[in-house]
Design an enzyme around this catalytic site. Sequence first.
Site, PDB file in Angstrom:
ATOM      1  CG  HIS A  14      -1.835   1.098   1.380  1.00 20.58           C
ATOM      2  ND1 HIS A  14      -1.951   1.824   2.542  1.00 20.58           N
ATOM      3  CD2 HIS A  14      -2.721   1.640   0.510  1.00 20.58           C
ATOM      4  CE1 HIS A  14      -2.861   2.763   2.396  1.00 20.58           C
ATOM      5  NE2 HIS A  14      -3.349   2.670   1.167  1.00 20.58           N
TER       6      HIS A  14
ATOM      7  CG  HIS B  91      -3.547   9.073  -0.445  1.00 21.16           C
ATOM      8  ND1 HIS B  91      -4.330   9.798   0.441  1.00 21.16           N
ATOM      9  CD2 HIS B  91      -4.221   7.914  -0.664  1.00 21.16           C
ATOM     10  CE1 HIS B  91      -5.408   9.109   0.739  1.00 21.16           C
ATOM     11  NE2 HIS B  91      -5.373   7.963   0.085  1.00 21.16           N
TER      12      HIS B  91
END
Length: 298
Positions: free
Chosen positions: A43, A85
């Site tokens: 991740h 992100h």
Amino acid sequence: MKRLNIFILCIFLFQTIIAQDKATEIRNKLLTRDQSTVLVVAHRGDWRNAPENSLPAIDNAIKMGVDLVELDVQRTKDGIIILMHDPTLDRTTTGKGKVSDWTLDSIQTLKLKNGCAIRTKEVIPTLEEALLHAKGKIMINLDKADRYFDEVYLLMQKTGTTKQIVMKGSKSPEEVKAQFGKYLEDVIYMPVVDLDKEGAEKQIVTFMEELNPVAFELLYKNDSTALPLKMKNLLEGKHLIWYNTLWDTLCGGHDDDLSLEDPDKGYGYLIDTLGARIIQTDRPAYLIDYLRKRGQHD
């Protein structure tokens, strides 16, 4: 001396070829619905040891043997797609404000922060740089890229990475066909299905019939629901099952935290009881070590 230099060059070329074959090997495991191993997804890269969504985070994931790296994208004021992100720069960089308010040349003056919010020497990579950096070495799951996927695909073509990309989402089959249909010979698309929502089973069956996806990402909050077990039986041998262990409500409590205490109750339960063959984690090194002991990872 000349022979030595030629020998060193041959070794380098051989290692490069091996590395570039790795992505094809992983892709083939996906396409063949390989049940013999469990694929590991890091991740945002190896963000515990490098800034998230950075080139070193990708490198670390590759070195430890990760199969897929999940990366996030945003677009700058001048239309350049970068790895990031958040829609803002505040959390992960030395800058402040919206990514969309900054041009690339300004963004490249900033430094990335690590997981402890400490400034590092690393800079924000463009998606093009990241694709070239990872070319042939690892599969890439691009998150948030569906907002401007036509532009993203052009970068994939430019860098020769069209067959390295995995996309996921909760769109309907009709929406997937409309947005990604012309790309599905190259790009692997995986539906995300929340098993706690009404109509989840019907959604999965519809995808099976209309798009025959390589895998499904399944979400559920706790083990009180019987649908995860039912889905294992329905999908086994036909489609791979992906679970996220980032936090408890994504995987019935069998997350990274539980796995640190007892990996058999965490990762092991998802693999053995629910049929997971792809796991996305914030603890890739720990998961890979566990899988290797079980003979389920190279």
